[in-house]
Design an enzyme around this catalytic site. Structure first.
Site, PDB file in Angstrom:
ATOM      1  N   ARG A  15     -12.250 -19.922 -38.200  1.00  0.00           N
ATOM      2  CA  ARG A  15     -13.271 -19.620 -39.207  1.00  0.00           C
ATOM      3  C   ARG A  15     -12.766 -18.720 -40.340  1.00  0.00           C
ATOM      4  O   ARG A  15     -13.433 -18.561 -41.352  1.00  0.00           O
ATOM      5  CB  ARG A  15     -14.495 -18.971 -38.521  1.00  0.00           C
ATOM      6  CG  ARG A  15     -15.308 -19.967 -37.714  1.00  0.00           C
ATOM      7  CD  ARG A  15     -16.318 -19.271 -36.821  1.00  0.00           C
ATOM      8  NE  ARG A  15     -15.693 -18.736 -35.607  1.00  0.00           N
ATOM      9  CZ  ARG A  15     -16.339 -17.983 -34.711  1.00  0.00           C
ATOM     10  NH1 ARG A  15     -17.610 -17.662 -34.906  1.00  0.00           N
ATOM     11  NH2 ARG A  15     -15.723 -17.549 -33.627  1.00  0.00           N
ATOM     12  N   LYS A  22      -5.459 -14.474 -37.729  1.00  0.00           N
ATOM     13  CA  LYS A  22      -6.662 -13.654 -37.914  1.00  0.00           C
ATOM     14  C   LYS A  22      -6.411 -12.161 -37.729  1.00  0.00           C
ATOM     15  O   LYS A  22      -6.801 -11.348 -38.555  1.00  0.00           O
ATOM     16  CB  LYS A  22      -7.752 -14.130 -36.945  1.00  0.00           C
ATOM     17  CG  LYS A  22      -8.951 -13.201 -36.908  1.00  0.00           C
ATOM     18  CD  LYS A  22     -10.194 -13.877 -36.441  1.00  0.00           C
ATOM     19  CE  LYS A  22     -10.483 -13.611 -35.002  1.00  0.00           C
ATOM     20  NZ  LYS A  22     -11.821 -14.089 -34.609  1.00  0.00           N
ATOM     21  N   GLY A  81      -9.484 -20.315 -23.449  1.00  0.00           N
ATOM     22  CA  GLY A  81     -10.642 -19.435 -23.313  1.00  0.00           C
ATOM     23  C   GLY A  81     -10.266 -18.025 -22.906  1.00  0.00           C
ATOM     24  O   GLY A  81      -9.136 -17.758 -22.469  1.00  0.00           O
ATOM     25  N   ASP A 102      -9.800  -8.593 -32.659  1.00  0.00           N
ATOM     26  CA  ASP A 102     -10.553  -8.788 -33.908  1.00  0.00           C
ATOM     27  C   ASP A 102     -11.761  -7.858 -33.987  1.00  0.00           C
ATOM     28  O   ASP A 102     -12.779  -8.184 -34.569  1.00  0.00           O
ATOM     29  CB  ASP A 102     -10.986 -10.260 -34.048  1.00  0.00           C
ATOM     30  CG  ASP A 102     -11.905 -10.711 -32.926  1.00  0.00           C
ATOM     31  OD1 ASP A 102     -12.180  -9.913 -32.011  1.00  0.00           O
ATOM     32  OD2 ASP A 102     -12.357 -11.871 -32.969  1.00  0.00           O
ATOM     33  N   ASN A 350       7.329  18.351 -71.726  1.00  0.00           N
ATOM     34  CA  ASN A 350       6.158  17.663 -72.243  1.00  0.00           C
ATOM     35  C   ASN A 350       6.577  16.272 -72.724  1.00  0.00           C
ATOM     36  O   ASN A 350       7.514  16.142 -73.497  1.00  0.00           O
ATOM     37  CB  ASN A 350       5.600  18.477 -73.422  1.00  0.00           C
ATOM     38  CG  ASN A 350       4.241  17.969 -73.844  1.00  0.00           C
ATOM     39  OD1 ASN A 350       4.081  16.790 -74.125  1.00  0.00           O
ATOM     40  ND2 ASN A 350       3.259  18.849 -73.878  1.00  0.00           N
ATOM     41  N   ALA A 353       2.950  11.023 -76.298  1.00  0.00           N
ATOM     42  CA  ALA A 353       2.276   9.729 -76.139  1.00  0.00           C
ATOM     43  C   ALA A 353       3.247   8.591 -76.417  1.00  0.00           C
ATOM     44  O   ALA A 353       4.055   8.668 -77.333  1.00  0.00           O
ATOM     45  CB  ALA A 353       1.087   9.654 -77.088  1.00  0.00           C
ATOM     46  N   SER A 378       6.490  11.847 -79.420  1.00  0.00           N
ATOM     47  CA  SER A 378       5.771  10.593 -79.156  1.00  0.00           C
ATOM     48  C   SER A 378       6.589   9.369 -79.536  1.00  0.00           C
ATOM     49  O   SER A 378       7.425   9.425 -80.433  1.00  0.00           O
ATOM     50  CB  SER A 378       4.473  10.570 -79.970  1.00  0.00           C
ATOM     51  OG  SER A 378       3.625  11.577 -79.497  1.00  0.00           O
ATOM     52  N   ALA A 396       9.978  12.748 -82.539  1.00  0.00           N
ATOM     53  CA  ALA A 396       9.122  11.583 -82.307  1.00  0.00           C
ATOM     54  C   ALA A 396       9.783  10.329 -82.848  1.00  0.00           C
ATOM     55  O   ALA A 396      10.499  10.371 -83.843  1.00  0.00           O
ATOM     56  CB  ALA A 396       7.765  11.800 -82.967  1.00  0.00           C
TER      57      ALA A 396
HETATM   58  C1  UD1 Z   1     -16.570 -13.940 -26.940  1.00  0.00           C
HETATM   59  C2  UD1 Z   1     -17.436 -13.925 -25.674  1.00  0.00           C
HETATM   60  C3  UD1 Z   1     -18.901 -13.736 -26.073  1.00  0.00           C
HETATM   61  C4  UD1 Z   1     -19.038 -12.453 -26.877  1.00  0.00           C
HETATM   62  C5  UD1 Z   1     -18.085 -12.461 -28.070  1.00  0.00           C
HETATM   63  C6  UD1 Z   1     -18.098 -11.092 -28.712  1.00  0.00           C
HETATM   64  C7  UD1 Z   1     -16.322 -15.373 -24.069  1.00  0.00           C
HETATM   65  C8  UD1 Z   1     -16.339 -16.689 -23.391  1.00  0.00           C
HETATM   66  N1  UD1 Z   1     -17.278 -15.170 -24.962  1.00  0.00           N
HETATM   67  O1  UD1 Z   1     -16.975 -15.057 -27.718  1.00  0.00           O
HETATM   68  O2  UD1 Z   1     -19.722 -13.659 -24.929  1.00  0.00           O
HETATM   69  O3  UD1 Z   1     -20.383 -12.327 -27.333  1.00  0.00           O
HETATM   70  O4  UD1 Z   1     -16.740 -12.727 -27.651  1.00  0.00           O
HETATM   71  O5  UD1 Z   1     -17.301 -11.109 -29.881  1.00  0.00           O
HETATM   72  O6  UD1 Z   1     -15.516 -14.536 -23.735  1.00  0.00           O
HETATM   73  N2  UD1 Z   1      -9.006 -15.319 -27.236  1.00  0.00           N
HETATM   74  C9  UD1 Z   1      -7.843 -15.501 -26.520  1.00  0.00           C
HETATM   75  N3  UD1 Z   1      -7.620 -16.703 -25.928  1.00  0.00           N
HETATM   76  C10 UD1 Z   1      -8.508 -17.733 -26.010  1.00  0.00           C
HETATM   77  C11 UD1 Z   1      -9.702 -17.532 -26.711  1.00  0.00           C
HETATM   78  C12 UD1 Z   1      -9.926 -16.317 -27.308  1.00  0.00           C
HETATM   79  O7  UD1 Z   1      -7.021 -14.594 -26.451  1.00  0.00           O
HETATM   80  O8  UD1 Z   1      -8.222 -18.789 -25.438  1.00  0.00           O
HETATM   81  C13 UD1 Z   1      -9.245 -14.021 -27.889  1.00  0.00           C
HETATM   82  C14 UD1 Z   1      -9.485 -14.146 -29.373  1.00  0.00           C
HETATM   83  O9  UD1 Z   1      -8.271 -14.036 -30.096  1.00  0.00           O
HETATM   84  C15 UD1 Z   1     -10.424 -12.979 -29.654  1.00  0.00           C
HETATM   85  C16 UD1 Z   1     -11.171 -12.800 -28.357  1.00  0.00           C
HETATM   86  O10 UD1 Z   1     -10.413 -13.455 -27.351  1.00  0.00           O
HETATM   87  O11 UD1 Z   1      -9.723 -11.786 -29.933  1.00  0.00           O
HETATM   88  C17 UD1 Z   1     -12.568 -13.396 -28.405  1.00  0.00           C
HETATM   89  O12 UD1 Z   1     -12.455 -14.771 -28.705  1.00  0.00           O
HETATM   90  P1  UD1 Z   1     -13.489 -15.536 -29.619  1.00  0.00           P
HETATM   91  O13 UD1 Z   1     -13.081 -16.932 -29.742  1.00  0.00           O
HETATM   92  O14 UD1 Z   1     -13.745 -14.778 -30.873  1.00  0.00           O
HETATM   93  O15 UD1 Z   1     -14.751 -15.480 -28.650  1.00  0.00           O
HETATM   94  P2  UD1 Z   1     -16.239 -15.588 -29.065  1.00  0.00           P
HETATM   95  O16 UD1 Z   1     -16.595 -17.013 -29.196  1.00  0.00           O
HETATM   96  O17 UD1 Z   1     -16.511 -14.685 -30.193  1.00  0.00           O
HETATM   97 MG    MG Z   2     -15.172 -13.490 -31.667  1.00  0.00          MG
END
Ligand code: UD1
Ligand code: MG
Length: 431
Positions: A15, A22, A81, A102, A350, A353, A378, A396
């Site tokens: 995003r 990021k 995740g 972040d 000094n 200008a 100057s 000057a």
């Molecule tokens: C996550 C939480 C959500 C919370 C939100 C707060 C989960 C499943 N959800 O969602 O409940 O409200 O943060 O900001 O945890 N990252 C990794 N590896 C990955 C995915 C993400 O290291 O595979 C890191 C990202 O770089 C980031 C952080 O984890 O620093 C959060 O990831 P992001 O994708 O922003 O999660 P959200 O969807 O915001």
């Molecule tokens: Mg996030």
């Protein structure tokens, strides 16, 4: 080490719509990830950063500044995740504090609140008027039940205004047990760290929600969030300086990077920009001046002056439209419209200008050395390398190409000629 800190930073940050990772986007001149590292360092030296997307670039930037940080590359292909991020890492013996790369507004106080509980899992919760984008926290009779990610919420659950800020302090043993048990049976087909809450409830663990301020836990997911977070961070920086005795005129219009130092009694007027490792001591910085990586002490600068890196200005007055670069000025007055680059100018001198140090010959930069009590008239140009000794007067409009000895007058002007009544001869007589 009792507390280990894991900073999640493997996400793509789609995003942000940027080629820059990021977490390397800056807030007050410092990459977001560094803000997380700094707050982590205030708690423990055992820090692991989870990377994947543009990992090498991020790692390089981190090790330029920090020592002793561990890195772990997440296997995103198989375990995407926030839960996948924690697979296969070695945890500290007691507690693991999980931060995001972040969240540049996190404070030590907020993290201490999470760490100062005996809970098996302490999680940060914020109450939001508009909870969109966050995981919703289901709380019944003050007890956290589970976190539901937005994409998995029922229409009813979407209305929950308690959201997961995404920061947790977890007993390492519990984390070690639960991470391998996470699955990806959800809308995003990801391993959610958030699922450890429901799992913990089922196993009778003590889970505590620590309520925090929205501002502290603000996550940055877009350029709009980035700008909003910077406004908050700037306010913090300026409030801290004002509390320390710095006077600021219209502080909302002033920009100060996090590495800047202000000491003693300083006045910073509106529109001033202070960047990098600038240090200002007992000085007055006037409207719309910009200072980068420079030291200013007992001086007044501006309005509308530009002081560039490696300048060291003491007991001096630098006026409007004066640019100074890599110069040491001690007890100097340069009131108007000058460029002073690669120069050294001493007590009582000094600069008139429009004076320019011609420091660049097209190939290399050269020095201009000006001694004490020199008066540079100057509109003079000083062609470097050149040395002007003490007590010199430069007329000057001179172009100085040779060194000038102590006590002399240097003048390179074409003598003035007067031709009486030439005007009338040329344009015709009025009579
Ligand atoms: C996550 C939480 C959500 C919370 C939100 C707060 C989960 C499943 N959800 O969602 O409940 O409200 O943060 O900001 O945890 N990252 C990794 N590896 C990955 C995915 C993400 O290291 O595979 C890191 C990202 O770089 C980031 C952080 O984890 O620093 C959060 O990831 P992001 O994708 O922003 O999660 P959200 O969807 O915001
Ligand atoms: Mg996030």
């Amino acid at each position: 080490m009792a507390i280990g800190i894991v900073i999640l930073a493997a996400g793509k940050g789609t995003r942000m719509k940027s080629n820059t990772p990021k977490v390397l986007h800056t807030i007050s001149g410092k990459p977001m990830l560094f803000h997380s590292i700094d707050v982590a360092k205030s708690i423990s030296d055992d820090i692991t950063i989870i990377l994947n997307h543009q990992a090498e670039l991020i790692k390089e930037r981190v090790i330029e500044v920090y020592e002793g940080i561990k890195f772990h590359i997440q296997d995103v292909a198989n375990f995407p995740g926030t839960g996948g991020a924690l697979r296969g890492i070695e945890l500290a013996d007691k507690k693991t504090l999980i931060l995001n790369g972040d969240m540049p507004l996190l404070t030590k106080e907020a993290l201490d609140m999470l760490l100062n509980t005996d809970a098996d899992i302490a999680m940060s919760v914020i109450e939001l008027e508009d909870p969109s984008g966050y995981g919703r926290v289901q709380i019944e009779n003050d007890k956290v039940q589970k976190i539901i990610e937005e994409k998995d919420c029922t229409p009813h659950e979407l209305n929950i205004k308690s959201v997961n800020a995404g920061i947790y302090a977890i007993k390492s043993k519990i984390l070690n047990n639960s991470i391998p048990k996470l699955n990806n049976n959800n809308a995003q087909k990801e391993y959610y760290l958030t699922d450890i809450i429901e799992m913990g409830v089922q196993n009778g663990l003590n889970i505590v929600a620590v309520h925090g301020k929205e501002e502290t836990f603000k996550g940055v997911n877009s350029k709009i969030d980035l700008a909003d977070a910077e406004v908050i961070h700037q306010r913090r920086i300026k409030k801290a300086f004002m509390a320390q005795g710095v006077t600021m005129r219209l502080p909302e219009s002033i920009y100060i990077e996090s590495s800047v130092e202000l000491e003693g009694e300083c006045i910073i007027e509106n529109g001033v920009t202070l960047l990098g490792k600038t240090k200002i001591i007992n000085s007055h910085i006037k409207t719309n001046s910009i200072i980068e990586d420079a030291i200013i002490s007992e001086s007044s600068i501006g309005p509308m002056a530009r002081i560039r890196p490696q300048s060291d200005i003491k007991r001096s007055h630098i006026g409007n439209f004066v640019e100074v670069k890599k110069s040491t000025l001690t007890g100097v007055k340069a009131g108007h419209l000058s460029y002073l680059g690669d120069s050294q100018i001493d007590e009582g001198s000094n600069i008139g200008a429009g004076v320019i140090t011609c420091n660049y010959d097209g190939k290399a930069k050269h020095q201009t050395i000006i001694g004490k009590n020199v008066f540079v008239g100057s509109d003079s140009q000083l062609i470097a390398p050149v040395k002007i000794e003490d007590d010199v007067l430069i007329a000057a409009g001179s172009t100085i190409t040779k060194n000038v000895k102590k006590g002399s007058l240097a003048m390179t002007r074409v003598p003035q000629k007067i031709i009486a009544d030439f005007f009338y001869k040329f344009f015709g007589s009025k009579k």
